[in-house]
Motif scaffolding. Sequence first.
Motif, mmCIF file in Angstrom:
data_model
loop_
_atom_site.group_PDB
_atom_site.id
_atom_site.type_symbol
_atom_site.label_atom_id
_atom_site.label_comp_id
_atom_site.label_asym_id
_atom_site.label_seq_id
_atom_site.Cartn_x
_atom_site.Cartn_y
_atom_site.Cartn_z
ATOM 1 N N TYR A 25 37.714 34.085 49.515
ATOM 2 C CA TYR A 25 36.893 34.513 48.401
ATOM 3 C C TYR A 25 36.676 36.023 48.466
ATOM 4 O O TYR A 25 36.318 36.561 49.508
ATOM 5 N N ALA A 26 36.871 36.670 47.347
ATOM 6 C CA ALA A 26 36.488 38.069 47.214
ATOM 7 C C ALA A 26 35.051 38.120 46.704
ATOM 8 O O ALA A 26 34.634 37.250 45.941
ATOM 9 N N THR A 27 34.320 39.124 47.114
ATOM 10 C CA THR A 27 32.897 39.217 46.756
ATOM 11 C C THR A 27 32.599 40.599 46.207
ATOM 12 O O THR A 27 33.155 41.596 46.673
ATOM 13 N N ALA A 28 31.724 40.626 45.231
ATOM 14 C CA ALA A 28 31.364 41.888 44.596
ATOM 15 C C ALA A 28 29.860 41.982 44.414
ATOM 16 O O ALA A 28 29.141 40.978 44.418
ATOM 17 N N TRP A 29 29.416 43.202 44.246
ATOM 18 C CA TRP A 29 28.045 43.490 43.828
ATOM 19 C C TRP A 29 28.102 44.146 42.448
ATOM 20 O O TRP A 29 28.907 45.055 42.204
ATOM 21 N N ALA A 42 28.396 38.305 43.552
ATOM 22 C CA ALA A 42 29.252 37.342 42.877
ATOM 23 C C ALA A 42 30.515 37.157 43.698
ATOM 24 O O ALA A 42 30.960 38.096 44.382
ATOM 25 N N ASP A 43 31.086 35.967 43.649
ATOM 26 C CA ASP A 43 32.354 35.787 44.335
ATOM 27 C C ASP A 43 33.291 34.882 43.550
ATOM 28 O O ASP A 43 32.901 34.220 42.590
ATOM 29 N N GLY A 44 34.537 34.925 43.939
ATOM 30 C CA GLY A 44 35.572 34.126 43.312
ATOM 31 C C GLY A 44 36.796 34.106 44.196
ATOM 32 O O GLY A 44 36.918 34.928 45.126
ATOM 33 N N LEU A 45 37.702 33.200 43.936
ATOM 34 C CA LEU A 45 38.916 33.118 44.732
ATOM 35 C C LEU A 45 39.689 34.443 44.656
ATOM 36 O O LEU A 45 39.780 35.061 43.608
ATOM 37 N N GLU A 46 40.234 34.825 45.773
ATOM 38 C CA GLU A 46 40.985 36.073 45.855
ATOM 39 C C GLU A 46 42.401 35.849 45.360
ATOM 40 O O GLU A 46 43.322 35.665 46.138
ATOM 41 N N THR A 47 42.551 35.865 44.056
ATOM 42 C CA THR A 47 43.858 35.694 43.423
ATOM 43 C C THR A 47 44.472 37.068 43.144
ATOM 44 O O THR A 47 43.777 38.092 43.258
ATOM 45 N N PRO A 48 45.752 37.125 42.773
ATOM 46 C CA PRO A 48 46.339 38.435 42.413
ATOM 47 C C PRO A 48 45.564 39.145 41.313
ATOM 48 O O PRO A 48 45.503 40.372 41.291
ATOM 49 N N ASP A 49 44.967 38.386 40.410
ATOM 50 C CA ASP A 49 44.199 39.007 39.318
ATOM 51 C C ASP A 49 43.002 39.797 39.837
ATOM 52 O O ASP A 49 42.562 40.760 39.201
ATOM 53 N N PHE A 50 42.472 39.397 40.967
ATOM 54 C CA PHE A 50 41.308 40.105 41.506
ATOM 55 C C PHE A 50 41.612 41.588 41.688
ATOM 56 O O PHE A 50 40.781 42.441 41.384
ATOM 57 N N TYR A 51 42.814 41.883 42.193
ATOM 58 C CA TYR A 51 43.157 43.271 42.507
ATOM 59 C C TYR A 51 43.299 44.125 41.256
ATOM 60 O O TYR A 51 43.261 45.338 41.321
ATOM 61 N N VAL A 52 43.432 43.470 40.103
ATOM 62 C CA VAL A 52 43.533 44.183 38.828
ATOM 63 C C VAL A 52 42.173 44.253 38.140
ATOM 64 O O VAL A 52 41.800 45.285 37.590
ATOM 65 N N TYR A 53 41.441 43.175 38.199
ATOM 66 C CA TYR A 53 40.224 43.053 37.392
ATOM 67 C C TYR A 53 38.939 43.052 38.202
ATOM 68 O O TYR A 53 37.898 42.618 37.707
ATOM 69 N N TYR A 54 38.942 43.537 39.415
ATOM 70 C CA TYR A 54 37.784 43.436 40.294
ATOM 71 C C TYR A 54 36.556 44.126 39.716
ATOM 72 O O TYR A 54 35.440 43.820 40.118
ATOM 73 N N ARG A 55 36.733 45.081 38.810
ATOM 74 C CA ARG A 55 35.579 45.773 38.217
ATOM 75 C C ARG A 55 34.947 44.954 37.097
ATOM 76 O O ARG A 55 33.860 45.291 36.625
ATOM 77 N N LYS A 56 35.612 43.940 36.667
ATOM 78 C CA LYS A 56 35.094 43.115 35.578
ATOM 79 C C LYS A 56 34.487 41.833 36.143
ATOM 80 O O LYS A 56 34.684 41.491 37.309
ATOM 81 N N VAL A 77 29.480 47.547 40.972
ATOM 82 C CA VAL A 77 29.044 48.464 42.019
ATOM 83 C C VAL A 77 30.085 48.557 43.130
ATOM 84 O O VAL A 77 30.533 49.639 43.483
ATOM 85 N N SER A 78 30.473 47.387 43.671
ATOM 86 C CA SER A 78 31.376 47.396 44.806
ATOM 87 C C SER A 78 31.993 46.011 44.975
ATOM 88 O O SER A 78 31.417 45.020 44.523
ATOM 89 N N ALA A 79 33.154 45.952 45.619
ATOM 90 C CA ALA A 79 33.809 44.676 45.887
ATOM 91 C C ALA A 79 34.550 44.759 47.216
ATOM 92 O O ALA A 79 34.938 45.844 47.659
ATOM 93 N N ASP A 131 35.180 38.827 35.175
ATOM 94 C CA ASP A 131 36.075 37.674 35.044
ATOM 95 C C ASP A 131 36.511 37.036 36.361
ATOM 96 O O ASP A 131 36.603 35.810 36.445
ATOM 97 N N PRO A 132 36.823 37.817 37.417
ATOM 98 C CA PRO A 132 37.314 37.171 38.645
ATOM 99 C C PRO A 132 36.260 36.377 39.405
ATOM 100 O O PRO A 132 36.587 35.656 40.345
ATOM 101 N N TYR A 133 35.005 36.503 39.005
ATOM 102 C CA TYR A 133 33.911 35.942 39.793
ATOM 103 C C TYR A 133 33.269 34.777 39.035
ATOM 104 O O TYR A 133 32.752 34.956 37.929
#
Length: 128
Positions: A32-36, A97-111, A48-50, A113-115
Amino acid sequence: QVQLVESGGGLVQPGGSLRLSCAASGHTPSRYATAWFRQAPGKEREFVSAVTWSGNRKYYADSVKGRFTISRDNDKYTVYLQMDSLRSEDTAVYYCADGLETPDFYVYYRKEDPYNNWGQGTQVTVYS
């Protein structure tokens, strides 16, 4: 049921520091990738950050780069946000917030949607 619980918010003067924590529970074993994110009064929620599951890749908004540090302890299922040199404009409710670390995460981590899991938020107020 997945649950994210933030803690560590509070009142602090400009130049001060806080450390936020985001404790996760209920996940099935996966990466899981996690963001604030944060939301100030009258404004939209903003990134803020991921951090990736491994912790090897970290991303920051320009407004916090050099002042905030994201980290994680997967043994404790917890992600941290160390906030230093706080400013009045950092005042906001902070969400993890968190979500599965899919390839899309690396593109959309600021949005948002991945979470797909979000906490309830913790208030950070920087006052003088």
